[in-house]
Design a protein around this motif. Structure first.
Motif, mmCIF file in Angstrom:
data_model
loop_
_atom_site.group_PDB
_atom_site.id
_atom_site.type_symbol
_atom_site.label_atom_id
_atom_site.label_comp_id
_atom_site.label_asym_id
_atom_site.label_seq_id
_atom_site.Cartn_x
_atom_site.Cartn_y
_atom_site.Cartn_z
ATOM 1 N N VAL A 257 -16.182 -0.806 -1.551
ATOM 2 C CA VAL A 257 -15.045 -0.440 -0.717
ATOM 3 C C VAL A 257 -15.571 0.459 0.394
ATOM 4 C CG1 VAL A 257 -12.789 0.683 -0.624
ATOM 5 C CG2 VAL A 257 -13.463 -0.606 -2.670
ATOM 6 N N TYR A 258 -15.504 -0.049 1.612
ATOM 7 C CA TYR A 258 -16.064 0.682 2.748
ATOM 8 C C TYR A 258 -15.419 0.191 4.021
ATOM 9 C CZ TYR A 258 -19.455 2.037 6.370
ATOM 10 O OH TYR A 258 -20.045 2.525 7.501
ATOM 11 N N ALA A 259 -14.911 1.117 4.820
ATOM 12 C CA ALA A 259 -14.312 0.799 6.113
ATOM 13 C C ALA A 259 -14.902 1.757 7.137
ATOM 14 C CB ALA A 259 -12.794 0.940 6.064
ATOM 15 N N PRO A 260 -15.858 1.305 7.941
ATOM 16 C CA PRO A 260 -16.527 2.211 8.885
ATOM 17 C C PRO A 260 -15.535 2.973 9.755
ATOM 18 C CG PRO A 260 -17.607 0.066 8.856
ATOM 19 C CD PRO A 260 -16.354 -0.069 8.044
ATOM 20 N N GLY A 261 -15.608 4.295 9.685
ATOM 21 C CA GLY A 261 -14.756 5.132 10.518
ATOM 22 C C GLY A 261 -13.313 5.229 10.061
ATOM 23 N N ASN A 262 -12.985 4.697 8.876
ATOM 24 C CA ASN A 262 -11.594 4.709 8.426
ATOM 25 C C ASN A 262 -11.539 5.135 6.965
ATOM 26 O OD1 ASN A 262 -8.896 4.224 7.800
ATOM 27 N ND2 ASN A 262 -8.787 2.377 9.039
ATOM 28 N N GLU A 263 -11.554 6.432 6.747
ATOM 29 C CA GLU A 263 -11.531 6.971 5.386
ATOM 30 C C GLU A 263 -10.234 6.604 4.663
ATOM 31 O OE1 GLU A 263 -11.477 11.342 3.187
ATOM 32 O OE2 GLU A 263 -12.667 11.086 5.014
ATOM 33 N N ALA A 264 -9.123 6.546 5.401
ATOM 34 C CA ALA A 264 -7.836 6.227 4.772
ATOM 35 C C ALA A 264 -7.855 4.834 4.161
ATOM 36 C CB ALA A 264 -6.709 6.341 5.794
ATOM 37 N N ALA A 265 -8.450 3.869 4.876
ATOM 38 C CA ALA A 265 -8.514 2.507 4.362
ATOM 39 C C ALA A 265 -9.368 2.443 3.108
ATOM 40 C CB ALA A 265 -9.065 1.562 5.424
ATOM 41 N N THR A 266 -10.473 3.184 3.094
ATOM 42 C CA THR A 266 -11.344 3.205 1.919
ATOM 43 C C THR A 266 -10.627 3.810 0.719
ATOM 44 O OG1 THR A 266 -13.307 3.387 3.315
ATOM 45 C CG2 THR A 266 -13.540 4.043 1.020
ATOM 46 N N ARG A 267 -9.994 4.943 0.919
ATOM 47 C CA ARG A 267 -9.329 5.614 -0.206
ATOM 48 C C ARG A 267 -8.153 4.789 -0.725
ATOM 49 N NH1 ARG A 267 -11.019 10.591 -1.472
ATOM 50 N NH2 ARG A 267 -12.228 11.797 0.054
ATOM 51 N N SER A 268 -7.371 4.205 0.163
ATOM 52 C CA SER A 268 -6.200 3.465 -0.292
ATOM 53 C C SER A 268 -6.607 2.234 -1.097
ATOM 54 C CB SER A 268 -5.318 3.057 0.897
ATOM 55 O OG SER A 268 -5.964 2.101 1.727
ATOM 56 N N GLN A 269 -7.673 1.553 -0.655
ATOM 57 C CA GLN A 269 -8.118 0.371 -1.399
ATOM 58 C C GLN A 269 -8.683 0.758 -2.758
ATOM 59 O OE1 GLN A 269 -10.911 -3.623 -0.946
ATOM 60 N NE2 GLN A 269 -10.856 -2.150 0.720
ATOM 61 N N HIS A 270 -9.478 1.817 -2.801
ATOM 62 C CA HIS A 270 -10.056 2.252 -4.076
ATOM 63 C C HIS A 270 -8.958 2.714 -5.037
ATOM 64 C CE1 HIS A 270 -12.359 4.779 -6.918
ATOM 65 N NE2 HIS A 270 -13.326 3.911 -6.688
ATOM 66 N N ASP A 271 -7.967 3.419 -4.520
ATOM 67 C CA ASP A 271 -6.841 3.845 -5.362
ATOM 68 C C ASP A 271 -6.103 2.639 -5.931
ATOM 69 O OD1 ASP A 271 -7.444 6.475 -4.848
ATOM 70 O OD2 ASP A 271 -5.848 6.788 -3.378
ATOM 71 N N TYR A 272 -5.898 1.628 -5.095
ATOM 72 C CA TYR A 272 -5.195 0.431 -5.552
ATOM 73 C C TYR A 272 -5.987 -0.268 -6.656
ATOM 74 C CZ TYR A 272 -3.051 -4.186 -5.543
ATOM 75 O OH TYR A 272 -2.439 -5.359 -5.928
ATOM 76 N N GLN A 273 -7.282 -0.456 -6.442
ATOM 77 C CA GLN A 273 -8.090 -1.096 -7.479
ATOM 78 C C GLN A 273 -8.061 -0.287 -8.769
ATOM 79 O OE1 GLN A 273 -12.021 -2.414 -6.566
ATOM 80 N NE2 GLN A 273 -11.485 -3.293 -4.584
ATOM 81 N N SER A 274 -8.132 1.018 -8.661
ATOM 82 C CA SER A 274 -8.123 1.865 -9.857
ATOM 83 C C SER A 274 -6.814 1.738 -10.626
ATOM 84 C CB SER A 274 -8.352 3.331 -9.465
ATOM 85 O OG SER A 274 -9.613 3.498 -8.838
ATOM 86 N N THR A 275 -5.734 1.412 -9.906
ATOM 87 C CA THR A 275 -4.431 1.244 -10.544
ATOM 88 C C THR A 275 -4.302 -0.112 -11.225
ATOM 89 O OG1 THR A 275 -3.346 2.723 -8.952
ATOM 90 C CG2 THR A 275 -1.935 1.165 -10.127
ATOM 91 N N VAL A 276 -4.728 -1.187 -10.568
ATOM 92 C CA VAL A 276 -4.429 -2.526 -11.076
ATOM 93 C C VAL A 276 -5.518 -3.117 -11.969
ATOM 94 C CG1 VAL A 276 -2.952 -3.012 -9.089
ATOM 95 C CG2 VAL A 276 -5.350 -3.770 -9.052
ATOM 96 N N ILE A 277 -6.776 -2.749 -11.765
ATOM 97 C CA ILE A 277 -7.853 -3.379 -12.533
ATOM 98 C C ILE A 277 -7.692 -3.183 -14.041
ATOM 99 C CG2 ILE A 277 -10.327 -3.260 -13.045
ATOM 100 C CD1 ILE A 277 -9.669 -4.977 -10.627
ATOM 101 N N PRO A 278 -7.244 -2.013 -14.524
ATOM 102 C CA PRO A 278 -7.060 -1.890 -15.975
ATOM 103 C C PRO A 278 -6.047 -2.879 -16.555
ATOM 104 C CG PRO A 278 -7.122 0.277 -14.953
ATOM 105 C CD PRO A 278 -7.044 -0.720 -13.837
ATOM 106 N N ASN A 279 -5.202 -3.464 -15.707
ATOM 107 C CA ASN A 279 -4.180 -4.397 -16.172
ATOM 108 C C ASN A 279 -4.437 -5.828 -15.696
ATOM 109 O OD1 ASN A 279 -2.537 -2.208 -17.302
ATOM 110 N ND2 ASN A 279 -2.158 -1.648 -15.176
ATOM 111 N N VAL A 280 -5.691 -6.124 -15.364
ATOM 112 C CA VAL A 280 -5.998 -7.432 -14.818
ATOM 113 C C VAL A 280 -5.812 -8.521 -15.870
ATOM 114 C CG1 VAL A 280 -8.490 -7.579 -15.346
ATOM 115 C CG2 VAL A 280 -7.608 -8.553 -13.211
ATOM 116 N N ILE A 281 -5.355 -9.677 -15.424
ATOM 117 C CA ILE A 281 -5.134 -10.832 -16.295
ATOM 118 C C ILE A 281 -6.237 -11.833 -15.991
ATOM 119 C CG2 ILE A 281 -3.473 -12.584 -17.041
ATOM 120 C CD1 ILE A 281 -1.337 -10.888 -15.479
ATOM 121 N N PRO A 282 -7.278 -11.896 -16.803
ATOM 122 C CA PRO A 282 -8.413 -12.759 -16.479
ATOM 123 C C PRO A 282 -8.060 -14.239 -16.581
ATOM 124 C CG PRO A 282 -9.004 -11.082 -18.098
ATOM 125 C CD PRO A 282 -7.518 -11.105 -18.012
ATOM 126 N N ASP A 283 -8.933 -15.038 -16.022
ATOM 127 C CA ASP A 283 -8.794 -16.486 -16.051
ATOM 128 C C ASP A 283 -9.676 -17.043 -17.164
ATOM 129 O OD1 ASP A 283 -8.809 -19.207 -15.638
ATOM 130 O OD2 ASP A 283 -9.554 -19.126 -13.579
#
Length: 549
Positions: free
Chosen positions: A457-483
């Protein structure tokens, strides 16, 4: 609970333990646990299968992330590019001469070699002349088929599934990499060893390893939301259950003001499926496979989305709109929710950079009756890099080139691969590389669709985009429904799956749009089973049984 009340059963779902990949028709095989032993150069002529064809995982240690990743699939996050990136490779991986390659791209075409300084420098760094042929992603199946049929297989070819009779094709045309990369053998190649295990599983056919995965994040797709619009309307950024979600999308929709909640019914279908913890397509329980559209829960999904359609929640042009139109609607505020790939996270920030107050976010689905919802697993690869059959020396050279291209984030190799040369293709903002006009044109050469490192997760010059994406992944990945079909092969699904499954998917749109009745659904599912759905199921079940002994 809103909508037509339908009982739901608990869904037992997973990757199927050691489920790996199929051989001709339905078969699959799996590797055991890694031995962890150090090995030297492999002996491809030995002929015996390795104890484990799945390469060991060895995490990259070249740079410490600002936001930690997880073994479950949350990607590491970086708020800036390391100021002094380490140079991993001391010499070019190639031995001179030409390496031909075939892949695809989703970007515009790059200038040719003679007009592309990035490509020329890449060749110098690789130590070969990379003769790269590529086509638009949508055209790639035809390009791949005609290339293979022509009999002139490149040294490196990206194979994307599904392909009819794929196991037979791989065995006949491409190199078995099991002894070169299986188990601890991969540890000779630090970049390849850092690729996730689940992605390697998608490269094993008939118990043999036939490619290097172009890994993709487990997070898959995201229901993007306009946080600024939600805040302006005093609406919840995280609905507590389906009822609150339904109220939210209702408030966001007002045709007289030219605004709707969502771009299309597909976004609604995915949202309600995740609330009900339903997988994308198949679920597995004790070796038995059930298609999501066969379940009682899916009738609840259809009932709810049909009701939302009738209420005017979706854009009226949704059934004919393309992705570009949906993205434009989202940026303009015509819609407030838009389902798209997680890989586009930074682009959603960029597209609205000139819109006052614009702020996108990822909306995590709640459980239908409260609690956390599920999250559909994304595709673990976008293809695999396979090699033309050759002697051991040539294969080792190609592996070294692929390893160079997979050097992880934070290194000098990654910096050049993605951003080109400093002062030419990018300038630094602090330590962050920002592409120049020349860089934006030349670096789209699709080497990242040959081989690449695992994503961050990396957005050059955009810390907000990096943090928001990482926060989202941290929220949903524990509840992922694998294939559960990851690592399994159904030849019928590969050859006729689009036709067999497409009829049922078309019928569901007719139900949502009011052209057919939900009361007809069971009969349509029965027709799907007779038309080939049961046969596809049987092939996956046989592959699963073979893979799990």
């Amino acid at each position: 609970m809103s909508g037509t009340a339908i009982s739901r059963r608990r869904i037992l779902q997973g990757f199927g333990g050691a489920a790996l990949l199929g051989t001709t028709g339905t078969l699959a095989a799996c590797g055991g646990s890694s031995s962890g032993e150090e090995t030297g150069a492999p002996d491809p002529s030995a002929g015996s299968a390795p104890s484990d064809v799945i390469p060991n995982f060895v995490a990259s240690s070249f740079v410490e992330p600002d936001l930690p990743g997880s073994e479950a699939g949350v990607q590491a996050g970086f708020l800036s590019y390391p100021a002094d990136p380490v140079q991993v490779h001391s010499e070019a991986p190639g031995k001179g001469g030409t390496v031909s390659a075939l892949t695809f791209t989703w970007d515009a075409a790059a200038p040719g070699l003679g007009q592309n300084a990035y490509w020329q420098t890449l060749n110098e760094r690789l130590g070969v002349e990379l003769d790269l042929t590529y086509s638009p992603g949508g055209d790639y199946p035809n390009k791949f088929a005609t290339t293979i049929a022509g009999g002139d297989v490149p040294d490196m070819t990206v194979v994307r599934t599904p392909q009819p009779n794929l196991p037979d094709l791989l065995a006949a045309q491409f190199q078995d990499l099991s002894e070169y990369l299986g188990g601890s053998a991969v540890e000779r190649y630090s970049g390849l060893a850092a690729l996730p295990t689940v992605s390697w599983k998608a490269c094993v056919f008939g118990g043999r390893l036939f490619g290097i995965p172009i890994a993709r994040p487990l997070v898959g797709t995201v229901l993007f939301a306009r946080r600024d619009i939600l805040q302006d309307m005093s609406l919840p950024e995280q609905p507590a259950d389906y009822d609150e979600f339904r109220e939210l999308v209702g408030e966001l929709s007002n045709a007289s003001e030219n605004r709707w909640a969502m771009a299309d019914p597909g976004a609604g279908l995915q949202a309600v499926k995740e609330m009900l913890h339903l997988p994308a397509t198949w679920m597995e329980d004790g070796g038995s496979f059930t298609h999501v559209m066969e379940t009682e829960e899916y009738k609840q999904v259809l009932a709810d989305v049909t009701e939302m359609w009738e209420a005017g929640v979706f854009h009226p042009d949704s059934l004919s709109a393309n992705n570009n139109q949906r993205n434009d609607w989202f940026t303009a505020g015509t819609i407030s929710l838009n389902r798209a790939g997680a890989a586009g996270w930074n682009k959603f920030y960029d597209w609205g950079a000139d819109v006052p107050g614009y702020e996108p976010m990822g909306l995590a689905m709640p459980g239908y009756d409260g609690g956390p919802g599920g999250h559909t697993a994304g595709s673990v690869t976008t293809g695999m890099l396979s090699f033309k059959q050759a002697d051991a020396g040539r294969i080792e050279e190609l592996l070294a080139i692929a390893d160079y291209l997979a050097t992880p984030f934070g290194t000098a190799e990654y910096l050049f691969r993605h951003f080109g040369e400093g002062g030419v293709h990018h300038e630094l903002d602090g330590s962050d590389p920002i592409l120049t006009d020349q860089g934006s044109v030349e670096t789209v050469l699709p080497v990242k669709y040959l081989a690449d490192s695992d994503g961050v997760v990396y957005a050059p010059g955009n810390e907000a985009a990096t943090r928001s994406q990482h926060d989202y992944q941290s929220t949903v990945i524990p509840n992922v429904i694998p294939d559960p079909t990851v690592g399994l092969f159904s030849n019928l699904d590969a050859t006729d799956g689009k036709t067999i499954n497409g009829a049922l998917r078309d019928f569901q749109i007719d139900v949502i749009a009011g052209r057919r009745s939900l009361d007809e659904w069971d009969a349509e599912v029965a027709s799907w089973r007779e038309a080939g759905g049961d046969d596809i199921r049987a092939e996956y079940e046989a592959a699963f049984a073979e893979a799990n002994g």
